[in-house]
Write a protein that holds these residues in place. Structure first.
Motif, PDB file in Angstrom:
ATOM      1  N   PRO A 153       0.812  -1.227   0.000  1.00 27.03           N
ATOM      2  CA  PRO A 153       0.000   0.000   0.000  1.00 27.03           C
ATOM      3  C   PRO A 153       0.847   1.280   0.000  1.00 27.03           C
ATOM      4  CG  PRO A 153      -0.867  -1.568   1.592  1.00 27.03           C
ATOM      5  CD  PRO A 153       0.429  -2.127   1.088  1.00 27.03           C
ATOM      6  N   TYR A 154       1.982   1.252   0.654  1.00 29.63           N
ATOM      7  CA  TYR A 154       2.848   2.431   0.688  1.00 29.63           C
ATOM      8  C   TYR A 154       3.500   2.665  -0.673  1.00 29.63           C
ATOM      9  CZ  TYR A 154       2.100   1.761   5.635  1.00 29.63           C
ATOM     10  OH  TYR A 154       1.506   1.591   6.854  1.00 29.63           O
ATOM     11  N   ASP A 188       2.263   1.598  -3.535  1.00 34.35           N
ATOM     12  CA  ASP A 188       1.179   2.003  -4.433  1.00 34.35           C
ATOM     13  C   ASP A 188       0.842   3.481  -4.271  1.00 34.35           C
ATOM     14  OD1 ASP A 188       1.048  -0.558  -5.426  1.00 34.35           O
ATOM     15  OD2 ASP A 188      -0.671  -1.152  -4.189  1.00 34.35           O
ATOM     16  N   ALA A 189       0.862   3.971  -3.039  1.00 33.73           N
ATOM     17  CA  ALA A 189       0.568   5.382  -2.798  1.00 33.73           C
ATOM     18  C   ALA A 189       1.613   6.277  -3.462  1.00 33.73           C
ATOM     19  CB  ALA A 189       0.499   5.666  -1.300  1.00 33.73           C
TER      20      ALA A 189
END
Length: 163
Positions: free
Chosen positions: A5-6, A8-9
């Motif tokens: 998620p990090y 992807d952000a």
């Protein structure tokens, strides 16, 4: 802990920034995404490792270790032994004068019965003999240092510092 998620952000933010620069910038951002993902994962792992080291320094004689399995980090917390709760708080390690300060190797001769007791104490603490000896020596001279070994991975043990 999943790093996806990090990553992807950051990928999303890069795409947004590149979109403002036009089609050429967007295409360049797409080509840079794969190499940047590896660099970003490594930077995140470095930050997590540094955090684990700082927490271990404050938690000594307990420790926090960072393990990596299938490209994902996880933390392993080893609380201080119950009898350590009565011990005085550890003193922060002295600041190194330079980046040249390195780990050194020494030979230590112990009587067999003392060696056995050291092995048992390290096993009770859930750390290697080397880590146990470093913590004990640090406590004796009034400093606390983070453990110099990484936790074992499946069937293998890696030791040392990573920068």
């Amino acid at each position: 802990m999943e790093l996806g998620p990090y990553v992807d952000a950051v990928r999303h933010e890069l795409a947004l920034a590149a979109a403002a620069g036009g089609e050429d910038a967007r295409e360049l951002a797409e080509r840079l995404t794969a190499p940047l993902e590896s660099a970003l994962r490594l930077a995140l792992l470095d930050a997590l490792s540094e955090a684990a080291t700082e927490i271990t320094r404050d938690l000594a004689p307990g420790s926090v270790d960072l393990r990596l399995r299938q490209r994902e980090p996880s933390f392993v917390v080893t609380p201080p032994p119950p009898d350590a709760a009565e011990a005085p708080a550890p003193v922060a390690p002295p600041v190194a004068d330079s980046e040249d300060d390195a780990m050194v190797r020494i030979s230590l001769r112990l009587p067999e019965n003392l060696k056995t007791r050291v092995e048992q104490a390290a096993a009770r603490a859930g750390v290697s003999i080397n880590t146990w000896l470093i913590r004990t020596a640090s406590a004796a001279v009034g400093t606390a240092t983070p453990p110099p070994t990484a936790p074992p991975s499946v069937g293998q043990r890696y030791t040392g510092w990573v920068r």
